[in-house]
Design a protein around this motif. Structure first.
Motif, mmCIF file in Angstrom:
data_model
loop_
_atom_site.group_PDB
_atom_site.id
_atom_site.type_symbol
_atom_site.label_atom_id
_atom_site.label_comp_id
_atom_site.label_asym_id
_atom_site.label_seq_id
_atom_site.Cartn_x
_atom_site.Cartn_y
_atom_site.Cartn_z
ATOM 1 N N SER A 116 7.600 31.398 -4.580
ATOM 2 C CA SER A 116 7.693 30.243 -4.437
ATOM 3 C C SER A 116 6.763 29.933 -5.263
ATOM 4 C CB SER A 116 8.019 29.011 -3.336
ATOM 5 O OG SER A 116 9.021 29.865 -2.593
ATOM 6 N N VAL A 164 17.830 27.635 -6.362
ATOM 7 C CA VAL A 164 18.027 28.472 -5.199
ATOM 8 C C VAL A 164 19.166 28.480 -4.260
ATOM 9 C CG1 VAL A 164 15.938 27.809 -2.566
ATOM 10 C CG2 VAL A 164 15.447 26.868 -4.761
ATOM 11 N N ALA A 205 12.377 28.916 0.279
ATOM 12 C CA ALA A 205 12.319 28.393 -0.765
ATOM 13 C C ALA A 205 12.105 26.871 -1.235
ATOM 14 C CB ALA A 205 12.722 28.800 -1.293
ATOM 15 N N LEU A 213 9.449 25.477 -2.688
ATOM 16 C CA LEU A 213 9.388 24.653 -4.292
ATOM 17 C C LEU A 213 8.704 24.000 -4.457
ATOM 18 C CD1 LEU A 213 9.667 26.155 -7.267
ATOM 19 C CD2 LEU A 213 12.107 25.831 -6.646
#
Length: 460
Positions: free
Chosen positions: A62, A177, A212, A216
């Motif tokens: 990430s 994702v 994530a 992210l």
């Protein structure tokens, strides 16, 4: 102590219509069973959110993807709804500058991050009309790969990027994702050559903030992922006991459950005294509501308030309205900043203002928190207190993990599955039927058959 603390004394105060002294002892067997049930599902591989803080590979991936995007783009638009948006938004609003997206890049030090969340076309078109598309990339986040609201936004941005920058320009601006192996978005990632981060199959959307899904956008906004996950790991380690007086998340779940079942306190208010935790309140509302509202007789209602703002609105209801609420106060001991309050000589004759002289805004909001908690208890209203040493990445990780584990344990105490959402799925089927999704004709017909209205009850 330099870690999150939980104080439930306000739910055992006789003046606040509190629980009896032996309430925890009576609940202990059920609490231990709830803990054991969660741990069994965790060991089987069914539930994985509590293990996310130790998933270094996802954190590294990430962070690396965020660095790559930040090197080429100014803006990240996060396309997701519910659990695919609220967690990342909560982390960023807690840990970045309050006006992060308004700062110039040299002060921000990271990307601007936007969460359009809803599928309201007016909001989405306004956002796209505000951002310079050449400087913008987007992350499409949906584990199933078929969330209608998210994919609608994705399709709009995909078309605009291809029209302006071509196929390669689109691929460079879009990351995904989603599920690691299945679903429409995973197939799209493979077919279009898009970069994609996985959401573990054992992690549901509203428990995915530390995957994530949240990492992210957090990394893109400059959040310290190492500290965030370290805090979550520390809280998870503190919660490895089935004893109520040893496990803070189990104690929190147990006390709220008892207040609901024994005292009729079915509305659970989360009230942080820090603007940075406002979005955490919205995240908690989804977490608690979607996880626990599973039967007519089961479903404590979460409610978000913010101190001191809501002392001037919903506090009247909490103080003198129905005896059906528990208020959890969240305090940040050391705020990031403080501001002195100057009182000029010309204002000193006004006693209702002059007393502020020599104090700070930090002292004011803390005094208001203490006073409000005391006033509620005096009025017979139970309270809980969560205290964070600072609003930093480590403390935020602790808070997220505390509330996620408490939700899981509460599901066990109520005897419901905290990890599904059949009621939400029913609404999705109707909507997709109305839009003509193949295989959903029965849902469409069922909805239309119920759509009869009495004209006498419609005023136009």
């Amino acid at each position: 102590m330099d870690r999150l603390s939980l104080d439930v004394n306000g739910c055992f105060d006789a003046a606040a219509d509190g629980l009896g002294a032996n309430a925890l002892d009576a609940l202990a067997p059920a609490a231990a069973a709830a803990f054991d049930g969660f741990e069994a599902r965790r060991r089987s591989g069914e539930l994985g959110f509590a293990d996310l803080p130790r998933d270094a590979a996802t954190a590294d991936a990430s962070a690396a993807l965020a660095r790559d995007l930040a090197a080429r783009f100014e803006n990240l638009v996060v396309l997701g709804i519910g659990g695919s948006s609220l967690g990342g938004r909560a982390i960023l609003s807690a840990l970045t500058h309050p006006f992060h997206n308004l700062l110039p890049r040299d002060r921000r030090g990271a990307m601007r991050v936007f969460f359009p969340d809803n599928s309201d076309p007016a909001t989405f078109e306004a956002l796209l009309g505000t951002l310079e598309l050449e400087e913008t990339c987007f992350a499409t986040i949906t584990k199933s790969g078929g969330t209608a609201e998210t994919m609608a936004q994705h399709l709009v941005l995909r078309e605009r990027c291809i029209a302006r920058f071509g196929e390669e320009g689109y691929r460079s601006r879009c990351v995904l994702v989603t599920d690691p192996a299945k679903g429409a978005l995973r197939a799209i990632a493979d077919a279009e050559g898009l970069r994609a981060l996985p959401v573990p199959a054992s992690v549901g959307g509203r428990f995915s903030a530390l995957s994530a899904v949240g990492l992210l956008p957090a990394a893109a906004g400059g959040v310290d992922l190492t500290a965030l996950l370290a805090g979550a790991a520390a809280m998870e380690a503190r919660c490895r006991s089935g004893a109520l007086r040893e496990n803070p998340a189990l104690l929190y779940a147990g006390v709220l459950h008892l207040m609901d079942r024994q005292k009729g306190r079915r509305i659970h208010v989360l009230m942080p005294y820090a603007d940075g935790l406002r979005d955490t309140g919205d995240w908690f509302v989804q977490l608690w509501a979607e996880s626990l509202g599973k039967r007519p007789e089961v479903g404590p209602t979460p409610f978000r308030a913010v101190g001191a703002t809501d002392q001037h609105s919903s506090m009247q209801l909490m103080m003198e309205g129905p005896h059906d609420k528990v208020v959890t106060f969240v305090r940040v001991v050391q705020p990031r900043a403080d501001v002195s309050i100057p009182v000029p000589d010309t204002y000193r004759p006004h006693g209702e203002i002059a007393y502020l002289d020599g104090h700070t805004m930090g002292e004011l909001i803390e005094a208001e928190r203490r006073a409000t908690e005391a006033a509620l208890r005096k009025a017979g209203r139970p309270t809980v207190s969560i205290q964070l040493p600072r609003l930093d990445a480590r403390a935020m990780g602790e808070l997220l993990m505390l509330l996620e584990l408490a939700t899981a344990y509460a599901g066990g105490l109520y005897g419901v599955n905290a990890f599904d959402q059949p009621g939400v799925e029913a609404g999705k089927r109707y909507a997709q039927g109305l839009l003509g999704r193949p295989g959903y004709e029965q849902a469409r017909d069922e909805l239309l058959a119920r759509a009869h209205t009495d004209p006498a009850l419609v005023l136009g």
